[in-house]
Design a protein around this motif. Structure first.
Motif, PDB file in Angstrom:
ATOM      1  N   THR A  25       0.836  -1.205   0.000  1.00 47.54           N
ATOM      2  CA  THR A  25       0.000   0.000   0.000  1.00 47.54           C
ATOM      3  C   THR A  25       0.865   1.247   0.000  1.00 47.54           C
ATOM      4  O   THR A  25       0.609   2.206  -0.731  1.00 47.54           O
ATOM      5  CB  THR A  25      -0.928   0.003   1.229  1.00 47.54           C
ATOM      6  OG1 THR A  25      -1.637  -1.236   1.270  1.00 47.54           O
ATOM      7  CG2 THR A  25      -1.905   1.151   1.172  1.00 47.54           C
ATOM      8  N   MET A  26       1.932   1.214   0.815  1.00 46.18           N
ATOM      9  CA  MET A  26       2.830   2.364   0.862  1.00 46.18           C
ATOM     10  C   MET A  26       3.456   2.608  -0.509  1.00 46.18           C
ATOM     11  O   MET A  26       3.498   3.734  -1.008  1.00 46.18           O
ATOM     12  CB  MET A  26       3.926   2.124   1.896  1.00 46.18           C
ATOM     13  CG  MET A  26       4.896   3.284   2.000  1.00 46.18           C
ATOM     14  SD  MET A  26       6.405   2.827   2.851  1.00 46.18           S
ATOM     15  CE  MET A  26       7.168   1.782   1.633  1.00 46.18           C
ATOM     16  N   LEU A  27       3.906   1.513  -1.133  1.00 46.53           N
ATOM     17  CA  LEU A  27       4.536   1.640  -2.442  1.00 46.53           C
ATOM     18  C   LEU A  27       3.550   2.223  -3.450  1.00 46.53           C
ATOM     19  O   LEU A  27       3.890   3.090  -4.258  1.00 46.53           O
ATOM     20  CB  LEU A  27       5.017   0.260  -2.910  1.00 46.53           C
ATOM     21  CG  LEU A  27       5.995   0.254  -4.064  1.00 46.53           C
ATOM     22  CD1 LEU A  27       7.374   0.606  -3.557  1.00 46.53           C
ATOM     23  CD2 LEU A  27       6.029  -1.102  -4.739  1.00 46.53           C
ATOM     24  N   ARG A  28       2.296   1.746  -3.384  1.00 48.17           N
ATOM     25  CA  ARG A  28       1.288   2.195  -4.346  1.00 48.17           C
ATOM     26  C   ARG A  28       0.855   3.642  -4.091  1.00 48.17           C
ATOM     27  O   ARG A  28       0.336   4.300  -4.996  1.00 48.17           O
ATOM     28  CB  ARG A  28       0.088   1.250  -4.322  1.00 48.17           C
ATOM     29  CG  ARG A  28       0.415  -0.133  -4.912  1.00 48.17           C
ATOM     30  CD  ARG A  28      -0.581  -1.188  -4.468  1.00 48.17           C
ATOM     31  NE  ARG A  28      -1.943  -0.846  -4.835  1.00 48.17           N
ATOM     32  CZ  ARG A  28      -2.473  -1.089  -6.027  1.00 48.17           C
ATOM     33  NH1 ARG A  28      -1.769  -1.695  -6.953  1.00 48.17           N
ATOM     34  NH2 ARG A  28      -3.701  -0.734  -6.297  1.00 48.17           N
ATOM     35  N   CYS A  29       1.090   4.119  -2.874  1.00 45.33           N
ATOM     36  CA  CYS A  29       0.826   5.538  -2.606  1.00 45.33           C
ATOM     37  C   CYS A  29       1.833   6.417  -3.347  1.00 45.33           C
ATOM     38  O   CYS A  29       1.539   7.560  -3.697  1.00 45.33           O
ATOM     39  CB  CYS A  29       0.924   5.825  -1.102  1.00 45.33           C
ATOM     40  SG  CYS A  29      -0.535   5.314  -0.182  1.00 45.33           S
ATOM     41  N   CYS A  30       3.033   5.858  -3.602  1.00 39.73           N
ATOM     42  CA  CYS A  30       4.101   6.663  -4.204  1.00 39.73           C
ATOM     43  C   CYS A  30       3.802   7.052  -5.652  1.00 39.73           C
ATOM     44  O   CYS A  30       4.465   7.939  -6.185  1.00 39.73           O
ATOM     45  CB  CYS A  30       5.433   5.925  -4.133  1.00 39.73           C
ATOM     46  SG  CYS A  30       6.027   5.732  -2.449  1.00 39.73           S
ATOM     47  N   ILE A  74       4.325  12.938   0.073  1.00 41.62           N
ATOM     48  CA  ILE A  74       5.306  12.122  -0.631  1.00 41.62           C
ATOM     49  C   ILE A  74       5.996  13.034  -1.629  1.00 41.62           C
ATOM     50  O   ILE A  74       5.357  13.561  -2.549  1.00 41.62           O
ATOM     51  CB  ILE A  74       4.636  10.939  -1.359  1.00 41.62           C
ATOM     52  CG1 ILE A  74       3.958  10.007  -0.353  1.00 41.62           C
ATOM     53  CG2 ILE A  74       5.685  10.176  -2.176  1.00 41.62           C
ATOM     54  CD1 ILE A  74       3.089   8.951  -0.979  1.00 41.62           C
ATOM     55  N   PHE A  75       7.289  13.267  -1.410  1.00 43.97           N
ATOM     56  CA  PHE A  75       8.048  14.122  -2.315  1.00 43.97           C
ATOM     57  C   PHE A  75       8.837  13.256  -3.282  1.00 43.97           C
ATOM     58  O   PHE A  75       9.537  12.331  -2.861  1.00 43.97           O
ATOM     59  CB  PHE A  75       9.015  15.017  -1.531  1.00 43.97           C
ATOM     60  CG  PHE A  75       8.325  15.985  -0.623  1.00 43.97           C
ATOM     61  CD1 PHE A  75       7.956  17.236  -1.086  1.00 43.97           C
ATOM     62  CD2 PHE A  75       8.038  15.641   0.696  1.00 43.97           C
ATOM     63  CE1 PHE A  75       7.317  18.148  -0.255  1.00 43.97           C
ATOM     64  CE2 PHE A  75       7.389  16.531   1.533  1.00 43.97           C
ATOM     65  CZ  PHE A  75       7.027  17.788   1.061  1.00 43.97           C
ATOM     66  N   ILE A  76       8.707  13.548  -4.558  1.00 45.77           N
ATOM     67  CA  ILE A  76       9.567  12.902  -5.529  1.00 45.77           C
ATOM     68  C   ILE A  76      10.411  13.991  -6.167  1.00 45.77           C
ATOM     69  O   ILE A  76       9.863  14.930  -6.752  1.00 45.77           O
ATOM     70  CB  ILE A  76       8.754  12.110  -6.556  1.00 45.77           C
ATOM     71  CG1 ILE A  76       8.184  10.878  -5.866  1.00 45.77           C
ATOM     72  CG2 ILE A  76       9.646  11.677  -7.734  1.00 45.77           C
ATOM     73  CD1 ILE A  76       7.176  10.125  -6.627  1.00 45.77           C
TER      74      ILE A  76
END
Lengths: 252, 229
Positions: free
Chosen positions: A47-52, A63-65
Protein backbone atom coordinates in the motif's frame (compact mmCIF):
# COMPACT_ATOMS: atom_id res chain seq x y z
CA UNK A 1 22.74 13.53 2.61
CA UNK A 2 23.52 16.91 1.15
CA UNK A 3 21.13 16.63 -1.74
CA UNK A 4 17.39 16.33 -1.29
CA UNK A 5 16.38 12.68 -1.35
CA UNK A 6 14.86 11.40 -4.58
CA UNK A 7 11.87 10.02 -2.70
CA UNK A 8 10.76 11.23 0.69
CA UNK A 9 7.69 10.05 2.53
CA UNK A 10 6.65 12.02 5.60
CA UNK A 11 3.84 11.31 8.05
CA UNK A 12 2.02 9.15 5.54
CA UNK A 13 -1.33 7.81 6.71
CA UNK A 14 -3.73 5.55 4.85
CA UNK A 15 -7.11 4.40 6.07
CA UNK A 16 -9.60 2.17 4.31
CA UNK A 17 -12.77 3.26 6.06
CA UNK A 18 -11.95 2.79 9.72
CA UNK A 19 -9.08 0.39 9.12
CA UNK A 20 -5.69 2.04 9.56
CA UNK A 21 -3.37 0.52 6.98
CA UNK A 22 -0.46 2.95 7.29
CA UNK A 23 0.44 5.10 10.30
CA UNK A 24 2.96 7.93 10.36
CA UNK A 25 5.31 6.45 7.79
CA UNK A 26 8.58 8.33 7.32
CA UNK A 27 10.96 7.06 4.71
CA UNK A 28 13.72 8.49 2.54
CA UNK A 29 15.28 7.04 -0.54
CA UNK A 30 18.42 8.88 -1.62
CA UNK A 31 19.52 9.34 -5.21
CA UNK A 32 20.80 6.05 -6.59
CA UNK A 33 19.82 4.18 -3.45
CA UNK A 34 18.19 0.78 -3.42
CA UNK A 35 15.87 0.54 -0.44
CA UNK A 36 14.25 -2.74 0.43
CA UNK A 37 10.97 -2.95 2.29
CA UNK A 38 10.28 -6.22 4.08
CA UNK A 39 7.58 -7.32 6.43
CA UNK A 40 4.76 -9.80 6.88
CA UNK A 41 1.84 -9.74 4.46
CA UNK A 42 -0.75 -7.22 5.51
CA UNK A 43 1.93 -4.98 6.97
CA UNK A 44 1.01 -2.23 4.51
CA UNK A 45 4.23 -2.27 2.49
CA UNK A 46 2.54 -2.68 -0.89
CA UNK A 47 0.00 0.00 0.00
CA UNK A 48 2.83 2.36 0.86
CA UNK A 49 4.54 1.64 -2.44
CA UNK A 50 1.29 2.20 -4.35
CA UNK A 51 0.83 5.54 -2.61
CA UNK A 52 4.10 6.66 -4.20
CA UNK A 53 2.42 6.90 -7.61
CA UNK A 54 -1.05 7.40 -6.21
CA UNK A 55 -2.50 4.14 -7.40
CA UNK A 56 -3.62 4.34 -3.77
CA UNK A 57 -4.74 7.71 -2.44
CA UNK A 58 -2.98 8.61 0.80
CA UNK A 59 -5.32 9.76 3.56
CA UNK A 60 -2.79 12.32 4.75
CA UNK A 61 0.91 13.04 4.72
CA UNK A 62 3.34 13.98 1.99
CA UNK A 63 5.31 12.12 -0.63
CA UNK A 64 8.05 14.12 -2.32
CA UNK A 65 9.57 12.90 -5.53
CA UNK A 66 12.64 14.89 -6.47
CA UNK A 67 11.49 17.62 -4.13
CA UNK A 68 7.95 17.84 -5.45
CA UNK A 69 4.97 16.80 -3.33
CA UNK A 70 2.76 14.44 -5.34
CA UNK A 71 0.04 14.14 -2.72
CA UNK A 72 -1.48 17.59 -3.13
CA UNK A 73 -0.96 17.84 -6.87
CA UNK A 74 -4.11 18.45 -8.92
CA UNK A 75 -5.60 15.47 -10.74
CA UNK A 76 -4.80 17.03 -14.10
CA UNK A 77 -1.09 16.92 -13.34
CA UNK A 78 -1.18 13.40 -11.97
CA UNK A 79 -0.57 11.70 -15.29
CA UNK A 80 2.57 13.72 -15.84
CA UNK A 81 3.81 13.10 -12.32
CA UNK A 82 3.29 9.38 -12.66
CA UNK A 83 5.87 9.38 -15.44
CA UNK A 84 8.49 10.06 -12.78
CA UNK A 85 7.88 6.73 -11.11
CA UNK A 86 8.23 3.43 -12.90
CA UNK A 87 6.06 0.72 -11.38
CA UNK A 88 6.71 -3.00 -11.61
CA UNK A 89 3.90 -5.24 -10.43
CA UNK A 90 3.87 -8.71 -8.94
CA UNK A 91 1.63 -9.89 -11.80
CA UNK A 92 3.60 -8.17 -14.63
CA UNK A 93 0.41 -6.82 -16.26
CA UNK A 94 1.78 -6.76 -19.77
CA UNK A 95 -0.86 -5.93 -22.36
CA UNK A 96 -1.69 -9.36 -23.83
CA UNK A 97 -3.05 -8.00 -27.09
CA UNK A 98 0.14 -6.35 -28.29
CA UNK A 99 3.66 -7.52 -29.03
CA UNK A 100 6.49 -7.05 -26.56
CA UNK A 101 7.93 -4.03 -28.33
CA UNK A 102 4.50 -2.40 -28.63
CA UNK A 103 4.03 -2.92 -24.89
CA UNK A 104 7.18 -0.89 -24.31
CA UNK A 105 6.23 1.74 -26.89
CA UNK A 106 2.62 2.44 -25.90
CA UNK A 107 3.00 4.85 -22.99
CA UNK A 108 5.96 6.53 -24.68
CA UNK A 109 3.70 7.45 -27.57
CA UNK A 110 0.51 8.21 -25.63
CA UNK A 111 1.83 9.76 -22.43
CA UNK A 112 5.20 11.19 -23.49
CA UNK A 113 4.06 12.01 -27.05
CA UNK A 114 7.17 10.52 -28.56
CA UNK A 115 6.96 9.73 -32.24
CA UNK A 116 6.86 6.08 -33.27
CA UNK A 117 10.43 5.87 -34.52
CA UNK A 118 11.88 7.39 -31.36
CA UNK A 119 9.65 5.21 -29.20
CA UNK A 120 10.66 2.06 -31.04
CA UNK A 121 14.36 2.88 -30.82
CA UNK A 122 14.02 3.57 -27.10
CA UNK A 123 11.97 0.38 -26.64
CA UNK A 124 14.60 -1.72 -28.39
CA UNK A 125 17.31 -0.15 -26.22
CA UNK A 126 15.39 -0.99 -23.07
CA UNK A 127 14.62 -4.53 -24.24
CA UNK A 128 18.29 -4.97 -24.99
CA UNK A 129 19.09 -3.78 -21.49
CA UNK A 130 16.93 -6.51 -19.97
CA UNK A 131 18.30 -9.07 -22.43
CA UNK A 132 15.13 -9.51 -24.46
CA UNK A 133 15.70 -7.59 -27.69
CA UNK A 134 15.30 -10.87 -29.57
CA UNK A 135 11.75 -11.22 -28.20
CA UNK A 136 10.59 -7.81 -29.43
CA UNK A 137 8.02 -9.22 -31.82
CA UNK A 138 6.80 -12.02 -29.57
CA UNK A 139 3.46 -11.79 -27.80
CA UNK A 140 3.58 -11.69 -23.99
CA UNK A 141 1.90 -15.09 -23.74
CA UNK A 142 4.87 -16.64 -25.52
CA UNK A 143 7.28 -15.53 -22.78
CA UNK A 144 8.12 -17.11 -19.45
CA UNK A 145 7.16 -15.28 -16.29
CA UNK A 146 10.69 -14.04 -15.78
CA UNK A 147 10.84 -12.71 -19.32
CA UNK A 148 7.45 -11.01 -18.91
CA UNK A 149 8.64 -9.30 -15.76
CA UNK A 150 11.78 -8.08 -17.51
CA UNK A 151 9.63 -6.66 -20.31
CA UNK A 152 7.53 -4.92 -17.65
CA UNK A 153 10.72 -3.42 -16.24
CA UNK A 154 11.72 -2.27 -19.73
CA UNK A 155 8.26 -0.75 -20.21
CA UNK A 156 8.72 1.31 -17.04
CA UNK A 157 12.33 2.27 -17.82
CA UNK A 158 11.45 3.48 -21.29
CA UNK A 159 9.71 6.48 -19.73
CA UNK A 160 12.88 7.74 -18.01
CA UNK A 161 11.53 7.48 -14.46
CA UNK A 162 13.39 9.04 -11.58
CA UNK A 163 12.41 6.26 -9.21
CA UNK A 164 11.56 2.63 -9.86
CA UNK A 165 8.97 1.05 -7.58
CA UNK A 166 8.96 -2.75 -7.41
CA UNK A 167 5.93 -4.42 -5.84
CA UNK A 168 6.98 -8.00 -5.08
CA UNK A 169 8.51 -8.36 -8.55
CA UNK A 170 9.57 -11.99 -8.13
CA UNK A 171 6.75 -13.39 -6.01
CA UNK A 172 4.82 -14.78 -8.95
CA UNK A 173 7.85 -16.39 -10.56
CA UNK A 174 9.07 -19.96 -10.58
CA UNK A 175 12.23 -20.15 -8.45
CA UNK A 176 14.54 -20.77 -11.40
CA UNK A 177 13.33 -17.58 -13.11
CA UNK A 178 13.86 -15.25 -10.16
CA UNK A 179 17.56 -14.80 -10.81
CA UNK A 180 17.12 -13.20 -14.24
CA UNK A 181 14.86 -10.50 -12.79
CA UNK A 182 17.13 -9.84 -9.82
CA UNK A 183 20.09 -9.53 -12.19
CA UNK A 184 18.29 -6.77 -14.10
CA UNK A 185 17.61 -4.98 -10.81
CA UNK A 186 21.25 -5.31 -9.84
CA UNK A 187 22.32 -3.84 -13.19
CA UNK A 188 19.94 -0.95 -12.64
CA UNK A 189 21.43 -0.25 -9.28
CA UNK A 190 24.91 -0.27 -10.78
CA UNK A 191 23.71 2.32 -13.27
CA UNK A 192 22.54 4.55 -10.45
CA UNK A 193 18.76 4.08 -10.62
CA UNK A 194 16.87 4.96 -7.46
CA UNK A 195 14.74 2.01 -6.38
CA UNK A 196 12.19 1.20 -3.73
CA UNK A 197 11.55 -2.53 -3.58
CA UNK A 198 8.92 -4.48 -1.70
CA UNK A 199 10.07 -8.07 -1.78
CA UNK A 200 10.65 -11.29 0.12
CA UNK A 201 14.01 -11.96 -1.52
CA UNK A 202 16.02 -11.70 1.69
CA UNK A 203 19.24 -12.97 0.19
CA UNK A 204 19.02 -10.33 -2.51
CA UNK A 205 18.23 -7.62 0.05
CA UNK A 206 21.28 -8.60 2.05
CA UNK A 207 23.46 -8.51 -1.03
CA UNK A 208 22.17 -5.53 -2.97
CA UNK A 209 20.20 -3.18 -0.73
CA UNK A 210 21.62 0.05 0.65
CA UNK A 211 19.01 0.09 3.33
CA UNK A 212 16.35 -2.29 4.59
CA UNK A 213 13.08 -1.12 6.06
CA UNK A 214 11.04 -3.49 8.20
CA UNK A 215 7.32 -2.77 8.35
CA UNK A 216 4.69 -4.43 10.49
CA UNK A 217 1.12 -3.46 11.29
CA UNK A 218 1.22 -0.33 9.14
CA UNK A 219 4.27 1.25 10.74
CA UNK A 220 7.99 1.27 10.04
CA UNK A 221 9.37 -0.78 12.90
CA UNK A 222 13.02 -0.27 12.11
CA UNK A 223 15.35 0.49 9.26
CA UNK A 224 19.06 0.42 8.64
CA UNK A 225 21.78 -1.12 6.54
CA UNK A 226 21.16 -4.78 5.68
CA UNK A 227 23.94 -5.99 7.98
CA UNK A 228 22.25 -4.31 10.91
CA UNK A 229 18.71 -5.45 10.14
CA UNK A 230 19.61 -9.01 9.31
CA UNK A 231 22.60 -9.37 11.62
CA UNK A 232 21.47 -7.47 14.67
CA UNK A 233 17.77 -6.56 14.61
CA UNK A 234 16.75 -4.28 17.48
CA UNK A 235 13.07 -5.13 17.71
CA UNK A 236 11.37 -8.34 18.72
CA UNK A 237 8.95 -8.07 15.81
CA UNK A 238 11.84 -7.85 13.36
CA UNK A 239 13.56 -10.82 14.98
CA UNK A 240 10.34 -12.85 14.98
CA UNK A 241 9.69 -12.06 11.31
CA UNK A 242 13.23 -12.81 10.21
CA UNK A 243 13.34 -16.12 12.04
CA UNK A 244 9.98 -17.07 10.52
CA UNK A 245 11.17 -16.18 7.05
CA UNK A 246 14.60 -17.77 7.28
CA UNK A 247 13.00 -20.86 8.77
CA UNK A 248 10.70 -20.98 5.81
CA UNK A 249 13.41 -20.31 3.26
CA UNK A 250 15.61 -23.05 4.75
CA UNK A 251 19.23 -22.11 4.30
CA UNK A 252 19.29 -18.39 4.94
CA UNK B 1 -49.05 -41.25 -55.35
CA UNK B 2 -45.90 -43.14 -56.31
CA UNK B 3 -42.42 -42.04 -55.44
CA UNK B 4 -41.33 -40.33 -58.69
CA UNK B 5 -44.63 -38.47 -58.92
CA UNK B 6 -44.26 -37.37 -55.31
CA UNK B 7 -40.81 -36.06 -56.07
CA UNK B 8 -42.06 -34.24 -59.14
CA UNK B 9 -44.81 -32.66 -57.10
CA UNK B 10 -42.27 -31.58 -54.51
CA UNK B 11 -40.13 -29.92 -57.18
CA UNK B 12 -43.16 -28.19 -58.69
CA UNK B 13 -44.20 -26.76 -55.35
CA UNK B 14 -40.83 -25.61 -54.10
CA UNK B 15 -38.66 -25.21 -57.20
CA UNK B 16 -40.96 -24.06 -60.00
CA UNK B 17 -38.66 -22.75 -62.73
CA UNK B 18 -41.20 -20.36 -64.23
CA UNK B 19 -41.90 -18.81 -60.84
CA UNK B 20 -38.20 -18.45 -60.12
CA UNK B 21 -37.72 -16.64 -63.44
CA UNK B 22 -40.64 -14.33 -62.77
CA UNK B 23 -39.69 -13.27 -59.26
CA UNK B 24 -35.91 -13.41 -59.35
CA UNK B 25 -35.38 -9.69 -60.18
CA UNK B 26 -37.70 -8.60 -57.35
CA UNK B 27 -36.00 -10.95 -54.95
CA UNK B 28 -32.54 -9.76 -55.93
CA UNK B 29 -33.44 -6.16 -55.22
CA UNK B 30 -34.98 -7.29 -51.92
CA UNK B 31 -31.67 -8.95 -51.08
CA UNK B 32 -29.95 -5.66 -51.67
CA UNK B 33 -32.40 -4.02 -49.24
CA UNK B 34 -31.81 -6.69 -46.60
CA UNK B 35 -28.06 -6.39 -47.07
CA UNK B 36 -27.75 -2.64 -46.70
CA UNK B 37 -30.25 -2.55 -43.85
CA UNK B 38 -28.29 -5.28 -42.10
CA UNK B 39 -25.00 -3.52 -42.72
CA UNK B 40 -26.04 -0.14 -41.32
CA UNK B 41 -27.80 -1.81 -38.39
CA UNK B 42 -24.63 -3.71 -37.46
CA UNK B 43 -22.34 -0.70 -37.88
CA UNK B 44 -24.62 1.65 -35.96
CA UNK B 45 -25.58 -0.86 -33.27
CA UNK B 46 -22.01 -1.93 -32.52
CA UNK B 47 -20.72 1.65 -32.58
CA UNK B 48 -23.47 2.98 -30.29
CA UNK B 49 -23.01 -0.01 -27.96
CA UNK B 50 -19.30 0.72 -27.78
CA UNK B 51 -19.84 4.38 -26.99
CA UNK B 52 -22.42 3.52 -24.31
CA UNK B 53 -20.07 1.03 -22.65
CA UNK B 54 -17.31 3.66 -22.62
CA UNK B 55 -19.64 6.24 -21.06
CA UNK B 56 -20.72 3.67 -18.49
CA UNK B 57 -17.08 3.01 -17.60
CA UNK B 58 -16.85 6.61 -16.35
CA UNK B 59 -19.00 5.36 -13.45
CA UNK B 60 -21.09 8.47 -12.92
CA UNK B 61 -24.65 7.70 -11.90
CA UNK B 62 -26.41 10.10 -14.26
CA UNK B 63 -24.84 8.29 -17.20
CA UNK B 64 -24.98 4.78 -15.76
CA UNK B 65 -28.68 4.85 -14.81
CA UNK B 66 -30.06 5.79 -18.25
CA UNK B 67 -27.63 3.45 -20.01
CA UNK B 68 -28.59 0.48 -17.86
CA UNK B 69 -32.30 1.30 -18.29
CA UNK B 70 -31.86 1.57 -22.05
CA UNK B 71 -29.99 -1.72 -22.21
CA UNK B 72 -32.38 -3.61 -19.97
CA UNK B 73 -35.59 -2.36 -21.56
CA UNK B 74 -34.45 -2.91 -25.12
CA UNK B 75 -33.17 -6.36 -24.33
CA UNK B 76 -36.42 -7.29 -22.61
CA UNK B 77 -38.88 -6.06 -25.26
CA UNK B 78 -39.55 -8.14 -28.37
CA UNK B 79 -38.32 -5.97 -31.27
CA UNK B 80 -41.59 -6.55 -33.13
CA UNK B 81 -43.48 -4.70 -30.39
CA UNK B 82 -41.20 -1.69 -30.76
CA UNK B 83 -41.47 -1.82 -34.53
CA UNK B 84 -45.28 -1.77 -34.37
CA UNK B 85 -45.32 1.04 -31.80
CA UNK B 86 -42.94 3.16 -33.86
CA UNK B 87 -44.68 2.51 -37.16
CA UNK B 88 -48.34 2.54 -36.12
CA UNK B 89 -48.24 4.41 -32.83
CA UNK B 90 -45.94 7.38 -33.35
CA UNK B 91 -47.89 8.82 -36.31
CA UNK B 92 -50.58 9.56 -33.71
CA UNK B 93 -48.11 12.05 -32.26
CA UNK B 94 -47.39 13.41 -35.70
CA UNK B 95 -44.12 11.52 -36.04
CA UNK B 96 -44.15 9.75 -39.37
CA UNK B 97 -41.30 7.48 -40.28
CA UNK B 98 -40.84 5.23 -43.28
CA UNK B 99 -40.76 1.46 -42.78
CA UNK B 100 -37.03 1.11 -43.42
CA UNK B 101 -36.27 3.98 -41.03
CA UNK B 102 -38.33 2.40 -38.24
CA UNK B 103 -36.72 -0.97 -38.86
CA UNK B 104 -33.27 0.59 -38.78
CA UNK B 105 -33.86 2.62 -35.62
CA UNK B 106 -35.41 -0.23 -33.65
CA UNK B 107 -32.98 -2.96 -34.65
CA UNK B 108 -29.91 -0.73 -34.32
CA UNK B 109 -31.09 0.31 -30.86
CA UNK B 110 -31.71 -3.29 -29.81
CA UNK B 111 -28.31 -4.34 -31.12
CA UNK B 112 -26.73 -1.35 -29.34
CA UNK B 113 -28.33 -2.50 -26.08
CA UNK B 114 -26.88 -5.99 -26.42
CA UNK B 115 -23.49 -4.70 -27.59
CA UNK B 116 -23.26 -2.30 -24.66
CA UNK B 117 -23.72 -5.24 -22.30
CA UNK B 118 -21.17 -7.36 -24.20
CA UNK B 119 -18.53 -4.60 -24.17
CA UNK B 120 -19.31 -3.79 -20.57
CA UNK B 121 -18.94 -7.44 -19.57
CA UNK B 122 -15.55 -7.46 -21.31
CA UNK B 123 -14.46 -4.28 -19.55
CA UNK B 124 -15.43 -5.57 -16.11
CA UNK B 125 -13.80 -8.94 -16.76
CA UNK B 126 -10.49 -7.22 -17.43
CA UNK B 127 -8.00 -7.69 -14.57
CA UNK B 128 -7.56 -4.50 -12.56
CA UNK B 129 -3.83 -4.75 -13.13
CA UNK B 130 -4.31 -3.83 -16.79
CA UNK B 131 -5.83 -0.50 -15.77
CA UNK B 132 -3.15 0.03 -13.17
CA UNK B 133 -0.37 -0.71 -15.65
CA UNK B 134 -1.80 1.89 -18.01
CA UNK B 135 -2.33 4.54 -15.37
CA UNK B 136 1.03 3.85 -13.70
CA UNK B 137 2.79 4.58 -17.00
CA UNK B 138 1.24 8.04 -17.07
CA UNK B 139 -1.57 7.35 -19.51
CA UNK B 140 -4.89 9.05 -18.84
CA UNK B 141 -8.14 7.22 -18.11
CA UNK B 142 -9.26 7.73 -21.71
CA UNK B 143 -5.95 6.57 -23.16
CA UNK B 144 -5.94 3.47 -20.99
CA UNK B 145 -9.55 2.78 -21.93
CA UNK B 146 -8.91 3.12 -25.66
CA UNK B 147 -5.52 1.44 -25.99
CA UNK B 148 -5.49 -1.11 -23.19
CA UNK B 149 -8.98 -1.97 -21.99
CA UNK B 150 -11.21 -1.75 -25.05
CA UNK B 151 -9.08 -3.82 -27.43
CA UNK B 152 -9.17 -6.63 -24.90
CA UNK B 153 -12.87 -6.19 -24.14
CA UNK B 154 -13.66 -6.29 -27.85
CA UNK B 155 -11.64 -9.46 -28.37
CA UNK B 156 -13.37 -11.10 -25.42
CA UNK B 157 -16.72 -10.08 -26.86
CA UNK B 158 -16.19 -11.08 -30.48
CA UNK B 159 -18.07 -14.41 -30.34
CA UNK B 160 -21.09 -12.85 -28.61
CA UNK B 161 -20.94 -9.74 -30.79
CA UNK B 162 -20.95 -11.81 -33.95
CA UNK B 163 -23.80 -14.04 -32.81
CA UNK B 164 -25.89 -11.12 -31.66
CA UNK B 165 -25.23 -9.11 -34.81
CA UNK B 166 -26.36 -12.01 -36.98
CA UNK B 167 -29.42 -12.65 -34.85
CA UNK B 168 -30.50 -9.01 -34.98
CA UNK B 169 -29.76 -8.66 -38.68
CA UNK B 170 -31.97 -11.64 -39.43
CA UNK B 171 -34.78 -9.72 -37.75
CA UNK B 172 -34.86 -7.43 -40.76
CA UNK B 173 -37.47 -10.04 -41.81
CA UNK B 174 -39.77 -8.26 -39.35
CA UNK B 175 -39.80 -5.43 -41.86
CA UNK B 176 -42.31 -7.52 -43.83
CA UNK B 177 -44.92 -6.46 -41.26
CA UNK B 178 -44.48 -2.76 -42.00
CA UNK B 179 -44.05 -2.89 -45.74
CA UNK B 180 -40.27 -2.84 -46.04
CA UNK B 181 -39.39 -4.50 -49.29
CA UNK B 182 -36.83 -6.88 -47.88
CA UNK B 183 -36.43 -10.57 -48.71
CA UNK B 184 -39.27 -12.05 -46.68
CA UNK B 185 -41.80 -9.34 -47.60
CA UNK B 186 -41.13 -9.64 -51.32
CA UNK B 187 -41.15 -13.42 -51.34
CA UNK B 188 -44.27 -13.81 -49.24
CA UNK B 189 -46.17 -11.38 -51.41
CA UNK B 190 -44.89 -13.30 -54.42
CA UNK B 191 -46.12 -16.46 -52.77
CA UNK B 192 -49.55 -14.91 -52.24
CA UNK B 193 -49.76 -13.69 -55.83
CA UNK B 194 -48.54 -16.89 -57.46
CA UNK B 195 -49.99 -19.40 -55.08
CA UNK B 196 -46.69 -21.21 -55.26
CA UNK B 197 -44.34 -21.97 -52.37
CA UNK B 198 -41.36 -21.48 -54.63
CA UNK B 199 -40.79 -17.80 -53.68
CA UNK B 200 -40.41 -18.92 -50.07
CA UNK B 201 -37.76 -21.40 -51.13
CA UNK B 202 -36.11 -18.52 -52.93
CA UNK B 203 -36.26 -16.48 -49.74
CA UNK B 204 -34.58 -19.28 -47.81
CA UNK B 205 -31.92 -19.51 -50.49
CA UNK B 206 -31.46 -15.74 -50.40
CA UNK B 207 -31.01 -15.74 -46.62
CA UNK B 208 -28.51 -18.57 -46.91
CA UNK B 209 -26.64 -16.66 -49.60
CA UNK B 210 -26.42 -13.65 -47.28
CA UNK B 211 -25.86 -15.25 -43.92
CA UNK B 212 -23.86 -18.38 -44.65
CA UNK B 213 -20.83 -16.33 -45.76
CA UNK B 214 -21.44 -14.08 -42.73
CA UNK B 215 -21.34 -17.09 -40.41
CA UNK B 216 -18.14 -18.31 -42.05
CA UNK B 217 -16.63 -14.84 -41.76
CA UNK B 218 -17.67 -14.83 -38.11
CA UNK B 219 -15.88 -18.10 -37.50
CA UNK B 220 -12.75 -16.64 -39.04
CA UNK B 221 -13.06 -13.49 -36.94
CA UNK B 222 -13.37 -15.52 -33.77
CA UNK B 223 -10.21 -17.44 -34.58
CA UNK B 224 -8.38 -14.31 -35.62
CA UNK B 225 -9.21 -12.45 -32.43
CA UNK B 226 -8.65 -15.15 -29.88
CA UNK B 227 -5.34 -15.34 -28.10
CA UNK B 228 -3.90 -16.95 -25.05
CA UNK B 229 -3.33 -14.84 -21.94
Amino acid sequence: MAQTPMLEITALEKRFGTVEVLRSIDLKVGRGELVFVIGPSGSGKSTMLRCCNRLEEPTSGSIFIDGRNIVNCPAAELNRLRLQTGMVFQGFHLYPHMSVVRNVMLAQIKALKRDKVTARTRAMDMLDRVGLAHKADAMPSELSGGQQQRVAIARALALNPKVMLFDEPTSALDPELVGSVLKVMKDLRAEGMTMLVVSHEMAFAREAADRVVFMDGGVVVEQGPPEAIFGNPQHDRTRAFLSRVSHHAGAE
Amino acid sequence: MNAPAGFQRFVEVFFDGAIIDRYLPDLLSAMVTTLWLGAIIIVTGVAVGLVLACLRSLQVWWLTVPIVMFADILRALPPLVLILIFYFGLPGLGVMMSGPLVLFIVLAAVLAAFCEEIFWAGLTALPRGQWEAGRATGMSFAQTLIWVALPQAVRMGVPSLVNRSLAITKMTALGSVIGVKEVLAVSSSAQAMSGSATPLTMAAAAYLAIFLPAVILARWLERRFSWKV
